[in-house]
Design a protein around this motif. Structure first.
Motif, PDB file in Angstrom:
ATOM      1  N   GLU A   8       0.841  -1.204   0.000  1.00  0.00           N
ATOM      2  CA  GLU A   8       0.000   0.000   0.000  1.00  0.00           C
ATOM      3  C   GLU A   8       0.873   1.250   0.000  1.00  0.00           C
ATOM      4  O   GLU A   8       1.859   1.324   0.713  1.00  0.00           O
ATOM      5  CB  GLU A   8      -0.908  -0.015   1.235  1.00  0.00           C
ATOM      6  CG  GLU A   8      -2.079   0.931   1.141  1.00  0.00           C
ATOM      7  CD  GLU A   8      -3.055   0.603   0.029  1.00  0.00           C
ATOM      8  OE1 GLU A   8      -3.539   1.551  -0.605  1.00  0.00           O
ATOM      9  OE2 GLU A   8      -3.321  -0.582  -0.214  1.00  0.00           O
ATOM     10  N   GLY A   9       0.515   2.215  -0.851  1.00  0.00           N
ATOM     11  CA  GLY A   9       1.237   3.477  -0.893  1.00  0.00           C
ATOM     12  C   GLY A   9       2.457   3.496  -1.789  1.00  0.00           C
ATOM     13  O   GLY A   9       3.148   4.504  -1.868  1.00  0.00           O
ATOM     14  N   SER A  10       2.741   2.376  -2.462  1.00  0.00           N
ATOM     15  CA  SER A  10       3.886   2.343  -3.360  1.00  0.00           C
ATOM     16  C   SER A  10       3.482   1.681  -4.673  1.00  0.00           C
ATOM     17  O   SER A  10       2.360   1.195  -4.812  1.00  0.00           O
ATOM     18  CB  SER A  10       5.056   1.591  -2.715  1.00  0.00           C
ATOM     19  OG  SER A  10       4.761   0.212  -2.605  1.00  0.00           O
ATOM     20  N   LYS A  81       0.183   9.538  -8.530  1.00  0.00           N
ATOM     21  CA  LYS A  81      -0.163  10.101  -7.225  1.00  0.00           C
ATOM     22  C   LYS A  81      -1.662  10.028  -6.974  1.00  0.00           C
ATOM     23  O   LYS A  81      -2.100   9.694  -5.858  1.00  0.00           O
ATOM     24  CB  LYS A  81       0.335  11.539  -7.126  1.00  0.00           C
ATOM     25  CG  LYS A  81       1.857  11.622  -7.047  1.00  0.00           C
ATOM     26  CD  LYS A  81       2.363  13.031  -7.108  1.00  0.00           C
ATOM     27  CE  LYS A  81       2.101  13.775  -5.828  1.00  0.00           C
ATOM     28  NZ  LYS A  81       2.746  15.123  -5.817  1.00  0.00           N
ATOM     29  N   LEU A  84      -2.635   6.383  -6.207  1.00  0.00           N
ATOM     30  CA  LEU A  84      -2.174   5.964  -4.887  1.00  0.00           C
ATOM     31  C   LEU A  84      -2.996   6.598  -3.773  1.00  0.00           C
ATOM     32  O   LEU A  84      -3.170   6.012  -2.709  1.00  0.00           O
ATOM     33  CB  LEU A  84      -0.688   6.305  -4.695  1.00  0.00           C
ATOM     34  CG  LEU A  84       0.303   5.393  -5.423  1.00  0.00           C
ATOM     35  CD1 LEU A  84       1.718   5.903  -5.229  1.00  0.00           C
ATOM     36  CD2 LEU A  84       0.172   3.955  -4.963  1.00  0.00           C
TER      37      LEU A  84
END
Length: 86
Positions: A8-10, A81, A84
Motif C-alpha cells: 500500500e502506498g507504493s 499520485k 495511490l
C-alpha cells in the motif's frame, strides 16, 4: 513468478535501461517521495510475459502496477499520485 503487486502506498515499475520515459518517471517519483520498486526487464526476463499480458501483447515500459493490482502504461506522475491517493 515473484510477487509484483506492491505494498500500500507504493508502486512496482517495470523498466529497461534504455527507456527515456522510465528514467523520467523514476526521477519524478524520487523527487516527490513516492516509493517504488523497479524491476528491469533486462535483468529479470521472467517478468516479460506479465508486461506483455497487461499491454495487449506489447513489451511497453514503463508499466506500473498499483497496490490494487491494476496496471498503467507510461502513466504521468499526476496519475500515479492520484491512483495511490485512492
Amino acid at each position: 513468478m515473484p510477487k509484483v503487486t506492491p505494498d500500500e502506498g507504493s508502486i512496482t515499475m517495470f523498466t529497461t535501461s534504455w527507456c527515456g520515459y522510465c528514467t523520467r518517471l523514476k526521477g519524478q517519483l524520487s523527487r516527490e517521495g513516492v516509493p517504488f520498486t523497479e524491476i528491469n526487464l533486462e535483468d529479470s526476463p521472467e517478468h516479460i510475459d506479465f508486461v506483455e499480458e497487461v499491454n495487449g501483447g506489447n513489451r511497453t515500459v514503463p508499466t506500473v502496477v498499483f497496490p490494487d493490482g491494476s496496471a498503467a502504461t507510461n502513466p504521468s506522475l499526476a496519475e500515479v499520485k492520484q491512483r495511490l491517493a485512492g
